[in-house]
Design an enzyme around this catalytic site. Structure first.
Site, PDB file in Angstrom:
ATOM      1  N   SER A 189       0.827  -1.219   0.000  1.00  0.00           N
ATOM      2  CA  SER A 189       0.000   0.000   0.000  1.00  0.00           C
ATOM      3  C   SER A 189       0.859   1.267   0.000  1.00  0.00           C
ATOM      4  O   SER A 189       1.954   1.309   0.596  1.00  0.00           O
ATOM      5  CB  SER A 189      -0.947   0.049   1.209  1.00  0.00           C
ATOM      6  OG  SER A 189      -1.482   1.343   1.389  1.00  0.00           O
ATOM      7  N   TYR A 211      -2.504   1.761  10.664  1.00  0.00           N
ATOM      8  CA  TYR A 211      -2.437   1.161   9.324  1.00  0.00           C
ATOM      9  C   TYR A 211      -1.133   1.537   8.634  1.00  0.00           C
ATOM     10  O   TYR A 211      -0.433   0.679   8.078  1.00  0.00           O
ATOM     11  CB  TYR A 211      -3.633   1.624   8.498  1.00  0.00           C
ATOM     12  CG  TYR A 211      -3.698   1.030   7.117  1.00  0.00           C
ATOM     13  CD1 TYR A 211      -4.086  -0.288   6.931  1.00  0.00           C
ATOM     14  CD2 TYR A 211      -3.379   1.795   5.993  1.00  0.00           C
ATOM     15  CE1 TYR A 211      -4.154  -0.844   5.660  1.00  0.00           C
ATOM     16  CE2 TYR A 211      -3.450   1.244   4.716  1.00  0.00           C
ATOM     17  CZ  TYR A 211      -3.834  -0.070   4.557  1.00  0.00           C
ATOM     18  OH  TYR A 211      -3.886  -0.616   3.289  1.00  0.00           O
TER      19      TYR A 211
END
Length: 261
Positions: A164, A177
């Site tokens: 990501s 995250y």
């Protein structure tokens, strides 16, 4: 008065995607394990590699969703084994690989895709539980699965870690995250250097905004129309996996073309 005849509606045709001819299946005889392969990018990758002739193993924590995903792959003509696994739990990972050993003697591709996001929260309002859930799933889970898979991997095999853009881009409210993904990127870079002498390729998959269910966890009104599809990411991964054995892509960065979010 004569009764009007009712016209019979034509029966709906079910069109199912078939596998290409054997000589065109670029991943024939490959065994591909995809964690979190029951939805989103993971499922798209599973369907894509199965279409290329690979034998696919998918995992997930939700048994119902996992079986539904496996049924989709089978309807496409693919070969799939599904197994419930919580990648955060060492015993669960051990059970997964014991099951894999019963079906296959090797793993050619490991895709560490299982992951979760957090509810949007500044650090001073972020719970320890939310922090640990992200770190344990997105980072520790990849470590546990990689460690278990490596004894089954030979020269020419590939590890793909779904990282990501959050690994190197700051998103306020997403500390857990982002930290988990930054840690996964560092783990991936280290793993690549460790496995290079063994001829095992390691790829960082760095997708930008992708239209999957994960957005429901932290941004329900995200502009999905600006995002790319999970299938686009999957196609890029397949292309990387099909490179010649003496070539690799170390970082696969994929961004949507519809503008920034």
């Amino acid at each position: 008065m004569a009764r009007k005849k009712t016209q019979k509606k034509p029966e709906a045709r079910i069109v199912r995607r078939k596998l290409p001819p054997l000589e065109l299946r670029r991943l024939e005889d490959q065994v591909v394990l995809i964690t979190g392969g029951n939805r989103g990018i993971g499922l798209a990758m599973a369907r894509a590699v199965a279409k290329e002739g690979a034998s696919v193993i998918i995992t997930g924590r939700d048994e119902h969703t996992l079986h539904h995903a496996a049924d989709q792959i089978k309807r496409d003509g693919g070969t799939v084994v599904s197994h419930v696994c919580d990648v955060r739990d060492e015993d669960s990972v051990d059970e997964l690989f014991a099951a894999i050993h019963r079906h296959y003697s090797q793993i050619d591709v490991l895709v560490n895709n299982a992951g979760l996001a957090q509810r949007n929260a500044q650090v001073d309002h972020l719970s320890l539980e939310a922090w640990q859930a992200c770190i344990e799933t997105n980072l520790t889970g990849a470590f546990l699965c990689t460690r278990a898979a490596l004894p089954m991997m030979s020269p020419g095999a590939t590890v793909v870690n779904n990282v990501s853009v959050a690994a190197n881009t700051a998103f306020p409210g997403m500390a857990a995250y982002s930290a988990s993904k930054a840690g996964l990127l560092a783990f991936t870079n280290t793993l690549r250097e460790e496995l290079r002498p063994r001829g095992i390729r390691v790829i960082s998959l760095v997708p930008g905004a992708t239209d999957t269910e994960i957005w429901q966890q932290f941004w329900k009104d995200a502009p999905r129309e600006k995002m790319m599809s999970a299938e686009s990411v999957a196609d890029a991964v397949v292309a990387a996996l099909c490179l010649p054995a003496n070539a690799t892509i170390e970082e696969l960065l994929i961004r949507p073309t519809a503008g920034t979010l």
